[in-house]
Design a protein around this motif. Structure first.
Motif, short mmCIF file in Angstrom:
data_model
loop_
_atom_site.label_atom_id
_atom_site.label_comp_id
_atom_site.label_asym_id
_atom_site.label_seq_id
_atom_site.Cartn_x
_atom_site.Cartn_y
_atom_site.Cartn_z
N GLY A 61 -11.44 16.20 -29.58
CA GLY A 61 -10.63 15.81 -30.46
C GLY A 61 -11.24 17.25 -32.07
N HIS A 62 -10.84 17.08 -32.82
CA HIS A 62 -11.17 18.36 -33.80
C HIS A 62 -12.51 18.93 -33.99
CE1 HIS A 62 -11.26 19.09 -38.21
NE2 HIS A 62 -10.76 20.81 -37.58
N GLN A 63 -12.97 20.20 -33.49
CA GLN A 63 -14.52 21.20 -33.68
C GLN A 63 -14.79 20.02 -32.66
OE1 GLN A 63 -15.48 20.15 -37.58
NE2 GLN A 63 -13.95 22.28 -38.28
N ALA A 64 -14.76 19.57 -31.22
CA ALA A 64 -15.19 18.77 -30.15
C ALA A 64 -15.88 19.66 -29.21
CB ALA A 64 -14.29 17.77 -29.47
N ALA A 65 -15.18 20.76 -28.82
CA ALA A 65 -15.80 21.83 -28.22
C ALA A 65 -17.08 22.29 -28.07
CB ALA A 65 -15.08 23.33 -28.20
N GLU A 66 -17.97 22.35 -28.79
CA GLU A 66 -19.25 22.92 -29.12
C GLU A 66 -20.03 21.59 -29.10
OE1 GLU A 66 -22.41 24.40 -32.30
OE2 GLU A 66 -21.02 24.39 -32.68
N GLY A 67 -20.11 20.38 -29.28
CA GLY A 67 -20.40 19.32 -28.98
C GLY A 67 -20.43 18.71 -27.21
N VAL A 68 -18.74 19.06 -26.44
CA VAL A 68 -18.83 18.91 -25.58
C VAL A 68 -19.99 19.75 -24.13
CG1 VAL A 68 -17.32 19.18 -23.49
CG2 VAL A 68 -16.45 17.60 -25.54
N GLU A 69 -20.09 21.24 -25.04
CA GLU A 69 -20.67 21.94 -24.17
C GLU A 69 -22.17 21.32 -24.41
OE1 GLU A 69 -19.16 24.26 -22.15
OE2 GLU A 69 -18.16 23.15 -22.74
N GLU A 70 -22.53 20.90 -25.42
CA GLU A 70 -24.20 20.37 -26.05
C GLU A 70 -24.47 19.40 -25.01
OE1 GLU A 70 -24.51 20.22 -29.74
OE2 GLU A 70 -24.61 21.81 -30.40
N ALA A 71 -23.39 18.91 -24.66
CA ALA A 71 -23.93 17.19 -23.95
C ALA A 71 -23.74 17.29 -22.07
CB ALA A 71 -22.51 16.00 -23.99
N LEU A 72 -22.91 18.90 -22.18
CA LEU A 72 -22.91 18.74 -20.40
C LEU A 72 -24.05 19.61 -20.53
CD1 LEU A 72 -19.38 20.77 -20.10
CD2 LEU A 72 -19.76 18.33 -19.45
N LYS A 73 -24.39 20.26 -21.04
CA LYS A 73 -26.10 21.19 -20.65
C LYS A 73 -27.19 20.21 -21.00
CE LYS A 73 -28.90 25.34 -22.03
NZ LYS A 73 -28.80 26.02 -23.31
N LYS A 74 -26.85 19.47 -22.13
CA LYS A 74 -28.56 18.77 -22.12
C LYS A 74 -27.96 17.38 -20.36
CE LYS A 74 -29.96 14.09 -25.19
NZ LYS A 74 -29.91 13.96 -25.66
N HIS A 75 -27.38 17.31 -20.16
CA HIS A 75 -27.06 15.63 -19.19
C HIS A 75 -26.34 16.34 -17.67
CE1 HIS A 75 -27.69 12.54 -22.06
NE2 HIS A 75 -26.50 13.21 -22.79
N ARG A 76 -26.74 17.83 -17.59
CA ARG A 76 -26.42 18.56 -16.99
C ARG A 76 -25.01 18.04 -15.59
NH1 ARG A 76 -29.98 17.38 -13.47
NH2 ARG A 76 -30.27 15.61 -14.74
N PRO B 252 -5.32 26.15 -44.10
CA PRO B 252 -6.57 26.12 -43.59
C PRO B 252 -6.66 25.01 -42.28
CG PRO B 252 -5.98 25.66 -45.53
CD PRO B 252 -5.30 24.99 -45.50
N LEU B 253 -6.98 23.80 -41.70
CA LEU B 253 -7.34 22.96 -41.11
C LEU B 253 -6.49 24.00 -39.91
CD1 LEU B 253 -9.33 21.00 -39.82
CD2 LEU B 253 -6.66 19.09 -40.44
N MET B 254 -4.97 24.21 -40.49
CA MET B 254 -4.33 24.48 -38.79
C MET B 254 -4.87 25.58 -37.82
SD MET B 254 -2.11 23.03 -37.89
CE MET B 254 -1.10 23.28 -36.83
N GLY B 255 -6.17 26.57 -38.94
CA GLY B 255 -6.05 27.67 -38.41
C GLY B 255 -7.26 27.46 -37.87
N GLU B 256 -7.67 26.24 -37.38
CA GLU B 256 -8.77 26.18 -36.87
C GLU B 256 -8.50 25.59 -35.36
OE1 GLU B 256 -11.60 23.86 -39.28
OE2 GLU B 256 -11.33 24.56 -40.66
N LEU B 257 -7.08 25.09 -35.20
CA LEU B 257 -6.55 24.61 -34.26
C LEU B 257 -6.54 25.36 -33.46
CD1 LEU B 257 -5.27 21.70 -35.17
CD2 LEU B 257 -7.41 21.66 -35.23
#
Length: 236
Positions: free
Chosen positions: A32-47, A101-106
């Protein structure tokens, strides 16, 4: 089995990465909202290597990062056809503007590859099995995903915004319907074993047994017609 989850963005929506084990392929649920960075961190952490994104419903707090996540890894997104329009028109799904403002981040829109979910479907992804149940009430196209019990892990139920610890999803947005919500709770949740672990779209994990005993809405549908529950509801 490995399940890595984290709350993302302004609404604290739970995003999950599910894999047989570290170092293997995985499925991403509700980026969801602003999840991309967290996804990449979890992918890297758990390979992990993602093979698909699956969506419990189309609200922006569950799908806002679908385009960047799918694009970065060239994977499809799965969503029920009745909620597909929300990826390209999130404000229509809310019945109001969610704010410039929020829409500008999506990144609003669909990823290159969208596949549609159907009630009763069984998805075989990343060496895992997911049973799909159409569960309208929060939205017309809400679904849940259930993974079967194994020798060392109880059944896991990704409930989206159908069922929370102590509550249920709201029904006052476009496509929401309380009667459908109660029917989905009765049809989809009540038959599950008490040991089933519930991983919902917001808040902490719980079990079906805990909710059967304490959740006023699940107790209402278990009691049958004439029972009434009035407690706070959650979700966007």
């Amino acid at each position: 089995m490995l399940i890595a989850g984290f709350p993302a963005g302004a609404w604290g929506t739970n995003c999950y990465l599910v894999a047989p084990a570290a170092g293997e392929e995985c499925v991403i649920i509700d980026p969801g909202h602003q999840a991309a960075e967290g996804v990449e961190e979890a992918l890297k952490k758990h390979r992990l290597k993602p093979v698909a994104v699956v969506l419990t419903h189309g609200h922006i707090d569950h799908v806002a990062s679908v385009v960047p996540v799918c694009g970065a890894h060239d994977v499809p997104a799965w969503i029920h056809p009745e909620d597909r329009y929300m990826m390209t028109d999130p404000e229509k799904a809310l019945g109001r503007s969610i704010g410039m403002p929020l829409m500008g981040e999506l990144t609003v829109g669909e990823p290159d590859d969208v596949k549609e979910l159907t009630d009763g479907a069984r998805l075989s992804l990343a060496g895992l099995e997911f049973s799909v149940a159409h569960a309208p009430g929060h939205t017309k196209g809400s679904v849940t995903f259930r993974m079967p019990e194994s020798s060392d892990v109880p059944s896991v139920f990704f409930s989206g915004d159908l069922l929370f610890a102590g509550s249920i999803g709201r029904t006052d947005l476009p496509g929401g319907d309380m009667a459908e919500m109660l029917d989905s709770l009765a049809r989809v949740c009540l038959p599950l074993d008490d040991s089933t672990v519930v991983l919902s779209g917001h808040g902490p994990q719980t079990t079906i047994g805990q909710e059967r005993a304490t959740n006023p809405y699940l107790r209402q549908v278990a009691a049958g017609p004439g029972a009434y529950a009035d407690a706070p509801r959650r979700g966007m």
